[in-house]
Design a protein around this motif. Structure first.
Motif, PDB file in Angstrom:
ATOM      1  N   ALA A   1     -29.672  15.735 -26.427  1.00  0.00           N
ATOM      2  CA  ALA A   1     -29.419  16.987 -25.726  1.00  0.00           C
ATOM      3  C   ALA A   1     -28.268  17.712 -26.397  1.00  0.00           C
ATOM      4  CB  ALA A   1     -29.081  16.717 -24.256  1.00  0.00           C
ATOM      5  N   LYS A   2     -28.346  19.043 -26.424  1.00  0.00           N
ATOM      6  CA  LYS A   2     -27.272  19.876 -26.948  1.00  0.00           C
ATOM      7  C   LYS A   2     -26.564  20.492 -25.757  1.00  0.00           C
ATOM      8  CE  LYS A   2     -29.595  20.860 -31.263  1.00  0.00           C
ATOM      9  NZ  LYS A   2     -30.110  21.863 -32.174  1.00  0.00           N
ATOM     10  N   LEU A   3     -25.244  20.319 -25.694  1.00  0.00           N
ATOM     11  CA  LEU A   3     -24.477  20.758 -24.536  1.00  0.00           C
ATOM     12  C   LEU A   3     -23.317  21.635 -24.956  1.00  0.00           C
ATOM     13  CD1 LEU A   3     -24.254  17.311 -22.752  1.00  0.00           C
ATOM     14  CD2 LEU A   3     -25.885  19.137 -22.308  1.00  0.00           C
ATOM     15  N   LYS A   4     -22.855  22.471 -24.028  1.00  0.00           N
ATOM     16  CA  LYS A   4     -21.690  23.320 -24.209  1.00  0.00           C
ATOM     17  C   LYS A   4     -20.464  22.546 -23.719  1.00  0.00           C
ATOM     18  CE  LYS A   4     -20.226  27.911 -22.708  1.00  0.00           C
ATOM     19  NZ  LYS A   4     -20.643  29.081 -21.959  1.00  0.00           N
ATOM     20  N   ILE A   5     -19.364  22.727 -24.365  1.00  0.00           N
ATOM     21  CA  ILE A   5     -18.141  22.029 -23.940  1.00  0.00           C
ATOM     22  C   ILE A   5     -17.529  22.748 -22.744  1.00  0.00           C
ATOM     23  CG2 ILE A   5     -15.795  21.340 -24.590  1.00  0.00           C
ATOM     24  CD1 ILE A   5     -16.792  21.052 -27.422  1.00  0.00           C
ATOM     25  N   LEU A   6     -17.401  22.031 -21.649  1.00  0.00           N
ATOM     26  CA  LEU A   6     -16.803  22.529 -20.415  1.00  0.00           C
ATOM     27  C   LEU A   6     -15.859  21.464 -19.896  1.00  0.00           C
ATOM     28  CD1 LEU A   6     -20.116  23.786 -18.791  1.00  0.00           C
ATOM     29  CD2 LEU A   6     -18.382  25.220 -19.827  1.00  0.00           C
TER      30      LEU A   6
ATOM     31  N   ALA B   1     -21.163  28.592 -37.549  1.00  0.00           N
ATOM     32  CA  ALA B   1     -20.931  27.230 -37.992  1.00  0.00           C
ATOM     33  C   ALA B   1     -21.594  26.997 -39.340  1.00  0.00           C
ATOM     34  CB  ALA B   1     -21.475  26.247 -36.970  1.00  0.00           C
ATOM     35  N   THR B   2     -20.929  26.219 -40.178  1.00  0.00           N
ATOM     36  CA  THR B   2     -21.490  25.896 -41.477  1.00  0.00           C
ATOM     37  C   THR B   2     -22.150  24.540 -41.468  1.00  0.00           C
ATOM     38  OG1 THR B   2     -19.368  24.997 -42.185  1.00  0.00           O
ATOM     39  CG2 THR B   2     -19.819  27.316 -42.710  1.00  0.00           C
ATOM     40  N   LYS B   3     -21.938  23.752 -40.417  1.00  0.00           N
ATOM     41  CA  LYS B   3     -22.533  22.434 -40.299  1.00  0.00           C
ATOM     42  C   LYS B   3     -23.571  22.448 -39.191  1.00  0.00           C
ATOM     43  CE  LYS B   3     -18.394  19.864 -41.608  1.00  0.00           C
ATOM     44  NZ  LYS B   3     -17.460  18.828 -41.175  1.00  0.00           N
ATOM     45  N   VAL B   4     -24.493  21.494 -39.256  1.00  0.00           N
ATOM     46  CA  VAL B   4     -25.479  21.344 -38.193  1.00  0.00           C
ATOM     47  C   VAL B   4     -24.806  20.641 -37.017  1.00  0.00           C
ATOM     48  CG1 VAL B   4     -27.662  20.258 -37.555  1.00  0.00           C
ATOM     49  CG2 VAL B   4     -27.370  21.254 -39.837  1.00  0.00           C
ATOM     50  N   MET B   5     -24.966  21.199 -35.829  1.00  0.00           N
ATOM     51  CA  MET B   5     -24.364  20.627 -34.626  1.00  0.00           C
ATOM     52  C   MET B   5     -24.997  19.276 -34.323  1.00  0.00           C
ATOM     53  SD  MET B   5     -22.272  21.033 -32.019  1.00  0.00           S
ATOM     54  CE  MET B   5     -21.890  22.763 -32.013  1.00  0.00           C
ATOM     55  N   GLU B   6     -24.150  18.280 -34.071  1.00  0.00           N
ATOM     56  CA  GLU B   6     -24.656  16.973 -33.681  1.00  0.00           C
ATOM     57  C   GLU B   6     -25.100  17.033 -32.223  1.00  0.00           C
ATOM     58  OE1 GLU B   6     -22.355  13.511 -34.620  1.00  0.00           O
ATOM     59  OE2 GLU B   6     -21.404  14.561 -36.298  1.00  0.00           O
ATOM     60  N   VAL B   7     -26.124  16.276 -31.894  1.00  0.00           N
ATOM     61  CA  VAL B   7     -26.628  16.270 -30.526  1.00  0.00           C
ATOM     62  C   VAL B   7     -26.113  15.045 -29.788  1.00  0.00           C
ATOM     63  CG1 VAL B   7     -28.712  17.576 -31.075  1.00  0.00           C
ATOM     64  CG2 VAL B   7     -28.763  15.087 -31.187  1.00  0.00           C
ATOM     65  N   VAL B   8     -26.066  15.162 -28.470  1.00  0.00           N
ATOM     66  CA  VAL B   8     -25.687  14.040 -27.621  1.00  0.00           C
ATOM     67  C   VAL B   8     -26.901  13.144 -27.477  1.00  0.00           C
ATOM     68  CG1 VAL B   8     -24.987  13.398 -25.281  1.00  0.00           C
ATOM     69  CG2 VAL B   8     -24.010  15.429 -26.381  1.00  0.00           C
ATOM     70  N   LYS B   9     -26.724  11.856 -27.673  1.00  0.00           N
ATOM     71  CA  LYS B   9     -27.828  10.901 -27.501  1.00  0.00           C
ATOM     72  C   LYS B   9     -27.618  10.117 -26.211  1.00  0.00           C
ATOM     73  CE  LYS B   9     -28.762  10.336 -32.405  1.00  0.00           C
ATOM     74  NZ  LYS B   9     -29.973  11.059 -32.541  1.00  0.00           N
ATOM     75  N   GLY B  10     -28.709   9.846 -25.514  1.00  0.00           N
ATOM     76  CA  GLY B  10     -28.634   9.055 -24.292  1.00  0.00           C
ATOM     77  C   GLY B  10     -27.897   9.768 -23.174  1.00  0.00           C
TER      78      GLY B  10
END
Length: 143
Positions: free
Chosen positions: A80-85, A2-11
């Protein structure tokens, strides 16, 4: 990569995240068998706040699995950083294409992305276990 920083899930509402999730697609990994099907993860929230993780896949008609525990990296943060499922073991082709395009737009090389095969109905129960060792160990050894 990835060339961008991954956005995190808030709340993140951990209780809503618990339960069974199906892998729709993945990048090949030495930790998973290349012929794995019906790959899924089941998350259970413990009284201590830890998340019990059961990862399962079927290879050669036998169930292989690994269990672990996950914790929030920073218990004081609501990120939180999550995997797409997916909660279902299939996904509409148009939605899948949109998600792949979004990943591409985020800078991911999606050329190696592989859809995970699933049977309908999904296997229930545990099924016969792989008695030759856990799948991730065998994959490290190239077996």
């Amino acid at each position: 990569m990835a060339t961008k920083v991954m956005e995190v899930v808030k709340g993140l509402d951990l209780k809503r995240y618990m339960g069974r999730w199906y892998e729709i697609a993945c990048f090949p990994s030495r930790f998973q068998p290349s012929d794995g099907v019906n790959t899924r993860a089941t998350y259970t929230l413990g009284d201590d706040g830890a998340i019990r993780v059961l990862n399962e896949t079927w290879s050669g008609g036998k169930r292989s699995f690994i269990e672990g525990t996950a914790y929030k990296a920073d218990p004081n943060s609501d990120e939180a950083k999550l995997k797409i499922l997916s909660r279902k073991n299939d996904m509409d082709d148009e939605i899948y294409k949109e998600l792949v395009e979004k990943a591409k737009d985020e800078g991911y090389d999606v050329s190696k992305l592989q859809k995970t095969p699933h049977t309908n109905p999904a296997p229930e129960g545990e099924g016969p276990e792989d008695t030759k060792g856990v799948w991730w160990l065998k994959s490290l050894l190239g077996k």
